[in-house]
Design a protein around this motif. Structure first.
Motif, short mmCIF file in Angstrom:
data_model
loop_
_atom_site.label_atom_id
_atom_site.label_comp_id
_atom_site.label_asym_id
_atom_site.label_seq_id
_atom_site.Cartn_x
_atom_site.Cartn_y
_atom_site.Cartn_z
N LEU A 168 0.83 -1.20 0.00
CA LEU A 168 0.00 0.00 0.00
C LEU A 168 0.87 1.25 0.00
N ALA A 169 1.96 1.23 0.77
CA ALA A 169 2.86 2.39 0.79
C ALA A 169 3.53 2.60 -0.57
N LEU A 287 7.00 9.26 2.78
CA LEU A 287 5.92 8.35 3.17
C LEU A 287 5.95 7.04 2.42
N GLY A 288 7.09 6.68 1.88
CA GLY A 288 7.20 5.44 1.14
C GLY A 288 7.55 4.26 2.02
N VAL A 289 8.10 3.23 1.40
CA VAL A 289 8.44 2.00 2.11
C VAL A 289 9.60 2.22 3.08
N VAL A 290 10.63 2.91 2.63
CA VAL A 290 11.82 3.10 3.47
C VAL A 290 11.51 3.88 4.74
N LEU A 295 10.72 3.68 10.78
CA LEU A 295 9.92 3.88 11.99
C LEU A 295 9.74 2.56 12.75
N VAL A 296 9.55 1.47 12.02
CA VAL A 296 9.44 0.17 12.67
C VAL A 296 10.75 -0.20 13.36
N VAL A 297 11.86 0.09 12.70
CA VAL A 297 13.17 -0.17 13.31
C VAL A 297 13.33 0.64 14.60
#
Length: 393
Positions: A168-169, A287-290, A295-297
Motif C-alpha cells: 500500500l505504501a 511516506l514510502g516503504v523506506v 519507523l518500525v526499526v
C-alpha cells in the motif's frame, strides 16, 4: 515430652498480608512522566537553539507515529509497514491548506509551473483550516477502518499483513509521483510561509510549534497508556498472544484489531499534519516503504512492548540519523540495518526490555541479600535451642 518438643520448634512466621501496589509504585509512573514533560516543555525551549529545537520537534513528530506503531505492533501484534501512508495523508492535508493560504486565492505555484489553469475540485475544501485538520486525522482513520474491515475479517495476519501494508505504501508513492499537477509530483509540497497568520520562519512560531507537538505527544501517550491498561488493552494483548483462543472465547478479534489499527493511523495522520509546518515540506519520499521501515526499526530498538520505549526509540533513532549521517552519509543505512538485526536477535524487547531486565536483576539480588541478612539476624536472636525450665520440671 510434648512441652519439650513444642519449645524446641521455633514458631512459624506470620503469613504475609496480601497488599496491592505500594504508594511509591503507584506514583512512580506519573512522576517519571511529569519529569519528562517538564523537561520537554520547559527546559528544551530554554536550553536549545532554534535549529536544534526544530530538529527535536521533528523527532517528536516521528515519536507520535512510533506511539501508534507500538500500540498496533507491540500490543496487538500487527506489524504495520505502511504507516507512512497515513502520515502522508495528514501531511498532504495540512500542506494543501498552507499552499492555498499562501496563494491568497490564486493557484499554488507548482500548479502554475505544471500548466494547471483551474484549481482542482479536490483542493477546494482544504482552503478551510478546520476541514484540513479534521481530514488529517479522519482520512487516515477511515482508510484504516476500510482496510482493516477487508483484511482482518479474512484473518490475514503476520507476514501477509505486513507485506500488504508495505505494498500500500509503494502504491501510494507511485500515485503521488504520477500526479504532478495535483500533488507536486516528486518534489511534493513545499515553500510554506504562513500558518494561521504567523510567519513560519520566525523563531517564536517554531518555538510555539514545538510546544504544540510536545503537548500533543504527551496527551496521546496518556490516552494510549490508559487504553492499554483498560479491558480493551488486555483483550488486545490476548489477541496478540493467542488470537484463536480469544475467538473461541466468543470475542471478535477482527473488530479489536481494526479499531486499534485505525487509532494508530489517526496518530500517524496527526503527526503528519504537525510535521509539515515544523519541517516545511511533504513529499512522496517521506511516506514510502523506506520511511515506514525506519519507523518500525526505531520502535524495535526502543522496545515495541512498551509505549515509552517506542517514543524513546523514535527520538534516539532520529537523533542518531542526524548525527551519524553528517559523517557517514552512505553508511548510516547499513548501520541502521545492523542495529535492527542485533536488537531483534539479542534483545527482542529493545532498550526498555534491557532496562527492565537489569532492574529486575538488581531487585532480585537486593531481595535475596535482605532475606539472608534477616535469616542471620533471626538465628542470632534465637540463640541455641534450650529447653524451657518448666519443660525440664
Amino acid at each position: 515430652m510434648t512441652a519439650t518438643v513444642r519449645n524446641l520448634v521455633p514458631p512459624a512466621p506470620p503469613a504475609p498480608a496480601l497488599r496491592g501496589p505500594s504508594l511509591r509504585d503507584r506514583l512512580k509512573g506519573p512522576a517519571v512522566f511529569t519529569f519528562v514533560a517538564v523537561l520537554a516543555l520547559v527546559a528544551a525551549p530554554l536550553l536549545l537553539e532554534p535549529f536544534r529545537l526544530n530538529l527535536l520537534a521533528k523527532y517528536l513528530c516521528y515519536a507520535i507515529v512510533a506511539l501508534g506503531i507500538g500500540l498496533a505492533w507491540g500490543q496487538g501484534g500487527m506489524l504495520t509497514l505502511g504507516q507512512g501512508v497515513f502520515f502522508g495523508l495528514g501531511g498532504y492535508a495540512m500542506g494543501m491548506y498552507l499552499k492555498l493560504n499562501d496563494a491568497g486565492g490564486d493557484l499554488p505555484d507548482f500548479m502554475v509551473w505544471s500548466g494547471v489553469e483551474k484549481l482542482p475540485a479536490l483542493w477546494a475544501p482544504f482552503a478551510n483550516p478546520v476541514f484540513a485538520v479534521v481530514f488529517a486525522v479522519a482520512g487516515p482513520v477511515l482508510l484504516a477502518l476500510l482496510l482493516g474491515a477487508l483484511v482482518f475479517r479474512q484473518r490475514v495476519r503476520g507476514a501477509y499483513f505486513a507485506i500488504l501494508t508495505q505494498a500500500l505504501a509503494a502504491a501510494t508513492v507511485i500515485l503521488l509521483v504520477g500526479q504532478q499537477g495535483l500533488t507536486g509530483g516528486t518534489n511534493g509540497l513545499t515553500n510554506f510561509f504562513e500558518l494561521f497568520g504567523q510567519d513560519l520562519a520566525a523563531d517564536e512560531t517554531q518555538r510555539g510549534l514545538y510546544l504544540v507537538v510536545a503537548a500533543v505527544l504527551g496527551v496521546l501517550y496518556l490516552l494510549a497508556r490508559q487504553l492499554v491498561r483498560s479491558r480493551f488493552g488486555r483483550l488486545l494483548v490476548a489477541i496478540r498472544d493467542g488470537e484463536d483462543r480469544v475467538r473461541f472465547l466468543g470475542y471478535n478479534p477482527a473488530t479489536v484489531k481494526t479499531v486499534t489499527f485505525a487509532v494508530s493511523a489517526g496518530m500517524a495522520g496527526l503527526a503528519g499534519a504537525l510535521f509539515v509546518p515544523v519541517v516545511g515540506i511533504i513529499s512522496p519520499a517521506l511516506l514510502g516503504v523506506v520511511p515506514s521501515l525506519e519507523l518500525v526499526v526505531a520502535v524495535a530498538v526502543g522496545g515495541r512492548f512498551s509505549l515509552a520505549g517506542a517514543v524513546l526509540g523514535a527520538v534516539l533513532m532520529g537523533y542518531a540519523r542526524t548525527s551519524f549521517s553528517e559523517e557517514f552519509a552512505d553508511g548510516w543505512l547499513y548501520l541502521q540495518g545492523a542495529l535492527f538485526i542485533l536488537v531483534i536477535s539479542l534483545a527482542p524487547k529493545g532498550l526498555f526490555g534491557l532496562l527492565a531486565a537489569a532492574r529486575n536483576l538488581i531487585a532480585a539480588r537486593t531481595q535475596s541479600r535482605s532475606r539472608t541478612m534477616d535469616g542471620d539476624m533471626a538465628g542470632g536472636a534465637d540463640g541455641p535451642l534450650v529447653e524451657a525450665p518448666e519443660a525440664r520440671a
